[in-house]
Scaffold this active site. Structure first.
Site, short mmCIF file in Angstrom:
data_model
loop_
_atom_site.label_atom_id
_atom_site.label_comp_id
_atom_site.label_asym_id
_atom_site.label_seq_id
_atom_site.Cartn_x
_atom_site.Cartn_y
_atom_site.Cartn_z
N LYS A 95 0.85 -1.19 0.00
CA LYS A 95 0.00 0.00 0.00
C LYS A 95 0.89 1.24 0.00
CE LYS A 95 -4.18 -1.70 2.16
NZ LYS A 95 -3.85 -3.10 1.89
N ASP A 129 -1.55 -2.21 -3.92
CA ASP A 129 -2.96 -2.27 -3.57
C ASP A 129 -3.60 -0.93 -3.93
OD1 ASP A 129 -2.83 -4.82 -2.45
OD2 ASP A 129 -2.48 -4.09 -0.42
N MET A 130 -4.91 -0.95 -4.15
CA MET A 130 -5.60 0.32 -4.39
C MET A 130 -6.38 0.69 -3.15
SD MET A 130 -5.89 2.78 -6.41
CE MET A 130 -5.47 2.35 -8.11
N ARG A 180 -4.61 -6.09 -11.38
CA ARG A 180 -5.45 -6.91 -10.49
C ARG A 180 -6.86 -6.28 -10.46
NH1 ARG A 180 -4.11 -6.28 -4.50
NH2 ARG A 180 -2.46 -7.79 -4.78
N THR A 222 -11.34 -12.14 -7.18
CA THR A 222 -12.71 -12.21 -6.69
C THR A 222 -12.99 -13.61 -6.16
OG1 THR A 222 -15.05 -11.89 -7.26
CG2 THR A 222 -13.66 -12.82 -8.99
P1 FDA Z 1 -18.55 -10.50 -3.31
O1 FDA Z 1 -18.36 -9.52 -2.23
O2 FDA Z 1 -19.76 -10.40 -4.17
O3 FDA Z 1 -18.45 -11.95 -2.68
C1 FDA Z 1 -18.66 -13.13 -3.40
C2 FDA Z 1 -18.62 -14.30 -2.44
O4 FDA Z 1 -17.30 -14.43 -1.91
C3 FDA Z 1 -19.48 -14.14 -1.22
O5 FDA Z 1 -20.80 -14.59 -1.47
C4 FDA Z 1 -18.76 -15.00 -0.20
O6 FDA Z 1 -19.02 -16.37 -0.43
C5 FDA Z 1 -17.32 -14.76 -0.55
N1 FDA Z 1 -16.74 -13.66 0.23
C6 FDA Z 1 -16.39 -12.43 -0.22
N2 FDA Z 1 -15.83 -11.70 0.75
C7 FDA Z 1 -15.83 -12.47 1.86
C8 FDA Z 1 -15.36 -12.26 3.18
N3 FDA Z 1 -14.81 -11.12 3.58
N4 FDA Z 1 -15.52 -13.28 4.06
C9 FDA Z 1 -16.08 -14.46 3.69
N5 FDA Z 1 -16.52 -14.70 2.44
C10 FDA Z 1 -16.41 -13.73 1.54
N6 FDA Z 1 -10.05 -4.15 -2.64
C11 FDA Z 1 -9.58 -2.89 -2.78
O7 FDA Z 1 -10.34 -1.93 -2.67
N7 FDA Z 1 -8.23 -2.69 -3.04
C12 FDA Z 1 -7.36 -3.72 -3.21
O8 FDA Z 1 -6.19 -3.50 -3.45
C13 FDA Z 1 -7.87 -5.04 -3.05
N8 FDA Z 1 -7.04 -6.11 -3.20
C14 FDA Z 1 -7.58 -7.39 -3.22
C15 FDA Z 1 -6.77 -8.48 -3.50
C16 FDA Z 1 -7.33 -9.74 -3.64
C17 FDA Z 1 -6.45 -10.90 -3.97
C18 FDA Z 1 -8.74 -9.93 -3.45
C19 FDA Z 1 -9.38 -11.27 -3.63
C20 FDA Z 1 -9.53 -8.85 -3.13
C21 FDA Z 1 -8.96 -7.59 -2.99
N9 FDA Z 1 -9.75 -6.50 -2.65
C22 FDA Z 1 -9.24 -5.22 -2.77
C23 FDA Z 1 -11.11 -6.71 -2.06
C24 FDA Z 1 -12.20 -6.64 -3.11
O9 FDA Z 1 -12.32 -5.33 -3.61
C25 FDA Z 1 -13.55 -7.08 -2.52
O10 FDA Z 1 -13.91 -6.21 -1.49
C26 FDA Z 1 -13.55 -8.51 -1.98
O11 FDA Z 1 -12.80 -9.36 -2.79
C27 FDA Z 1 -15.00 -9.07 -1.92
O12 FDA Z 1 -15.56 -9.07 -3.20
P2 FDA Z 1 -15.77 -10.37 -4.11
O13 FDA Z 1 -15.22 -10.05 -5.46
O14 FDA Z 1 -15.20 -11.56 -3.49
O15 FDA Z 1 -17.34 -10.46 -4.33
#
Ligand code: FDA
Length: 303
Positions: A95, A129-130, A180, A222
């Site tokens: 970050k 990271d963003m 990413r 995701t």
């Molecule tokens: P969504 O929130 O729709 O979740 C889909 C499904 O995933 C849920 O139904 C559940 O099953 C599971 N899930 C998701 N989050 C969960 C949790 N916390 N606990 C348990 N289960 C969960 N954001 C950002 O703003 N800046 C960044 O630099 C990053 N970097 C980053 C790196 C990586 C490798 C990942 C995977 C994510 C990020 N993020 C991020 C976070 C991202 O923006 C987002 O908030 C989370 O990944 C949750 O979104 P999903 O895409 O998983 O979808």
């Protein structure tokens, strides 16, 4: 929205006290590898054995003193030494506010460059990271400058919920930066970001298609099973090799899906946070899912 509500109260002292107490620590361990580099490397080893790579995140953000920013860059450099020595397969997630962005963007650039230089020597990469919208432009700009100095070593996260992201993605593709793609984890206003899940998911799908059609290296971050299925279909429609992109997930989230993707031959990288400054990261994870809030409250009541 529950997420905005939780993120809105995160900085209140009572909430912080509750969440960093014993119950909070128990729940946080699900999402955070531990407080030391050794804890994190133990987790990375386990992931490598499961056929996955890792991205190490030394927790800390919004650093306001330059010695702390230099120290954070030093911790990343030691982590790289140890990754190399132990021959682990891992890169870094950094970050820029931890590198001193709020003090001076040039200080952050300098600290991040020290980390990137060491990452290049260790034959690995750094993804920025963003963070929240105040830092989007500076993060994209810093990443492009670093990528120019360290070609093929830099990546950056972009957030599908921001209206500006399609434009940023074009700049990053042009700058040969690994992208990413995530949905976005901060509390942003509807003046600059989609706030409804369906709109965010639609924006994500469009950006994903753009990245997969480009010659960039997309990092599909995701846990959303529908978007992952969509990505798989696009990859096969476009005939993209399985070594030209990767899926990324967070430590402690959808381990089943991580294993399934590896079994099917996809590259999977797990984001592994470690360190004592876990509170803001932990609250973002809690805010993402109503079930996490319930679990946390249950722990709180049972103690
Ligand atoms: P969504 O929130 O729709 O979740 C889909 C499904 O995933 C849920 O139904 C559940 O099953 C599971 N899930 C998701 N989050 C969960 C949790 N916390 N606990 C348990 N289960 C969960 N954001 C950002 O703003 N800046 C960044 O630099 C990053 N970097 C980053 C790196 C990586 C490798 C990942 C995977 C994510 C990020 N993020 C991020 C976070 C991202 O923006 C987002 O908030 C989370 O990944 C949750 O979104 P999903 O895409 O998983 O979808």
């Amino acid at each position: 929205m529950l997420r905005n509500l939780i993120l809105g109260i995160t900085n209140r002292p009572t909430v912080r006290r509750l969440a960093t107490g014993r119950a909070g620590r128990v729940v946080a361990r699900r999402f955070v590898a531990g407080e030391t580099i050794d804890d994190a490397l133990g987790v990375v080893r386990g992931l490598n054995e499961r056929g996955m790579t890792a991205s190490l995140d030394y927790l800390g953000e919004n650093v306001h003193d330059s010695a702390a920013a230099v120290a954070a860059a030093g911790t990343y450099r030691s982590a790289l030494e140890q990754i190399s020595t132990a021959r682990l397969r891992a890169n870094l997630s950094v970050k820029l506010t931890q590198m001193g962005l709020e003090l001076d963007p040039e200080v952050a650039l300098g600290n991040a460059a020290l980390v990137a230089a060491r990452a290049a020597e260790a034959d690995t990469t750094v993804t920025l990271d963003m963070e929240d919208h105040r830092f989007t432009e500076l993060t994209v700009d810093t990443c492009l400058r670093l990528a120019h100095r360290y070609p093929d070593r830099l990546g950056v996260a972009v957030q599908a919920y921001l209206y500006r992201t399609p434009g940023d993605v074009e700049r990053l593709i042009g700058g040969r930066v690994q992208v990413r793609l995530c949905k976005g984890a901060y509390r942003e206003s509807r003046a600059i970001a989609y706030t409804h899940k369906d709109d965010v998911d639609r924006a994500y799908a469009k950006l994903l298609v753009r990245l997969l059609e480009s010659d960039a290296y997309p990092m599909i971050a995701t846990h959303d099973a529908r978007l992952i299925e969509f990505a798989r279909k696009q990859v096969s429609k476009l005939g993209r090799g399985l070594d030209t992109f990767e899926f990324q997930m967070l430590y402690g989230v959808r381990r089943d899906l991580q294993d399934e993707l590896v079994r099917e031959g996809y590259r999977v990288r797990v984001y592994v946070p470690f360190g004592s400054e876990w509170y803001p990261y932990f609250m973002r994870r809690i805010a993402e899912r109503p079930a996490n809030v319930k679990f946390f409250l249950r722990q709180l009541i049972s103690r």
